[in-house]
Design a protein around this motif. Structure first.
Motif, mmCIF file in Angstrom:
data_model
loop_
_atom_site.group_PDB
_atom_site.id
_atom_site.type_symbol
_atom_site.label_atom_id
_atom_site.label_comp_id
_atom_site.label_asym_id
_atom_site.label_seq_id
_atom_site.Cartn_x
_atom_site.Cartn_y
_atom_site.Cartn_z
ATOM 1 N N ASP A 1 -0.837 82.676 -16.793
ATOM 2 C CA ASP A 1 -2.246 83.026 -16.637
ATOM 3 C C ASP A 1 -2.750 83.816 -17.829
ATOM 4 O OD1 ASP A 1 -2.713 81.883 -14.096
ATOM 5 O OD2 ASP A 1 -1.608 83.519 -13.156
ATOM 6 N N LEU B 1 -9.170 86.012 -17.628
ATOM 7 C CA LEU B 1 -10.368 85.220 -17.361
ATOM 8 C C LEU B 1 -11.617 86.059 -17.601
ATOM 9 C CD1 LEU B 1 -11.240 82.406 -16.263
ATOM 10 C CD2 LEU B 1 -11.472 83.513 -14.038
ATOM 11 N N ALA C 1 -6.712 85.042 -14.690
ATOM 12 C CA ALA C 1 -7.057 83.864 -13.902
ATOM 13 C C ALA C 1 -6.228 83.831 -12.629
ATOM 14 C CB ALA C 1 -6.814 82.597 -14.716
ATOM 15 N N ASN D 1 -13.832 83.498 -19.145
ATOM 16 C CA ASN D 1 -13.208 82.200 -19.424
ATOM 17 C C ASN D 1 -13.321 81.828 -20.903
ATOM 18 O OD1 ASN D 1 -11.740 79.966 -18.442
ATOM 19 N ND2 ASN D 1 -13.592 78.713 -18.394
ATOM 20 N N LYS E 1 -15.177 79.587 -10.899
ATOM 21 C CA LYS E 1 -13.855 80.075 -11.267
ATOM 22 C C LYS E 1 -13.669 81.501 -10.774
ATOM 23 C CE LYS E 1 -12.956 77.315 -15.416
ATOM 24 N NZ LYS E 1 -11.691 76.753 -14.924
ATOM 25 N N THR F 1 -10.405 83.159 -8.753
ATOM 26 C CA THR F 1 -10.295 84.565 -9.133
ATOM 27 C C THR F 1 -11.329 85.356 -8.340
ATOM 28 O OG1 THR F 1 -9.634 83.892 -11.351
ATOM 29 C CG2 THR F 1 -10.393 86.175 -11.078
#
Length: 254
Positions: free
Chosen positions: A6, A9, A38, A73, A169, A202
């Motif tokens: 990961d 993010l 993330a 992101n 996301k 998330t």
């Protein structure tokens, strides 16, 4: 749960946010730095006025920082132009305290309007997904109801389905049970536990429901004075906090 592969993010770097002017100016976020990986579920705790909800409002572009950089992101949310912000913002969904449903629209239309307008989905595709989400939140028989015909707990479930319809996301949760009658709180929290357990979304959650925070969080951040004063796993923060201010806060709310 996050894995070794990961990445960050969400990243706040030296973010400052002030409200007011002159001698009435208040610094709500003070050179704030923190990251969320993330797939991670992060809960922000702390006293009222410590800046928790302001973080969510910055991510939703409802407020602008006075200084610092926010990335989501890999894309810049701030500093960035309006077009860049709109693109980054599409990846974020938020559930508010007070539902914010459109009273003149049906439940299904509340869920489908944004995917059609913002994501360019066809009405048929959006409605099919909307019905799936209403089944997920236990309201498959309420598609044509208006918000006023629903209980507070049902309205909040619709708001959760609406946020998920944008295929985010990141899901932001701002005291989502604070406006509910006590007997409705457990059902909404159970739904969010299921989402946390069964999806890779998330989540950043502001809540005073400490048992919920303990259940869903990978990381808990304690805020005070616009800064993170302590962070760690739920076990560390709730069972063995290191900072005196954290111990005081938890002593008052647990």
């Amino acid at each position: 749960m996050p894995t070794d592969t990961d990445h960050d993010l969400i990243h706040f770097e030296n973010v400052t946010k002030r409200f007011g002017t002159g001698d009435k100016e208040i610094t709500v976020l003070d050179d704030l730095c923190f990251s969320v990986r993330a797939g991670e579920h992060v809960t922000l705790i702390g006293p009222s006025g410590s800046g928790k909800t302001t973080i969510l409002r910055l991510l939703m572009t409802l407020e602008k920082p006075d200084a610092g950089t926010i990335r989501v992101n890999g894309g810049k949310l701030y500093p960035a132009d309006e077009k860049q912000r709109r693109e980054v913002r599409k990846k974020i969904g938020m559930v508010f305290q007070h539902f914010n449903l459109f009273p003149h629209m049906s439940v299904l239309r509340n869920i489908t309007e944004a995917p059609v307008r913002a994501l360019g989905k066809s009405r048929e595709e959006a409605e099919a997904r909307g019905r799936e989400l209403l089944d997920l939140v236990g309201l498959g028989d309420k598609c044509e109801a208006r918000p006023a015909q629903l209980s507070g707990g049902q309205q909040q479930r619709v708001a959760i389905a609406r946020a998920l319809a944008m295929e985010p996301k990141v899901l932001l949760l701002d005291e989502v049970t604070s406006a509910l009658d006590p007997e409705l709180v457990a059902g909404v929290l159970d739904l969010l536990r299921d989402i946390a357990r069964t999806t890779d979304i998330t989540m950043i959650c502001v809540t005073h429901e400490m048992n919920f925070a303990r259940d869903i969080s990978d990381q808990v951040l304690m805020f005070d004075g616009g800064q993170v004063i302590e962070s760690g796993s739920p076990e560390k923060i709730f069972s063995a906090p290191e900072h005196e201010r954290t111990r005081e806060f938890l002593g008052a709310v647990l």
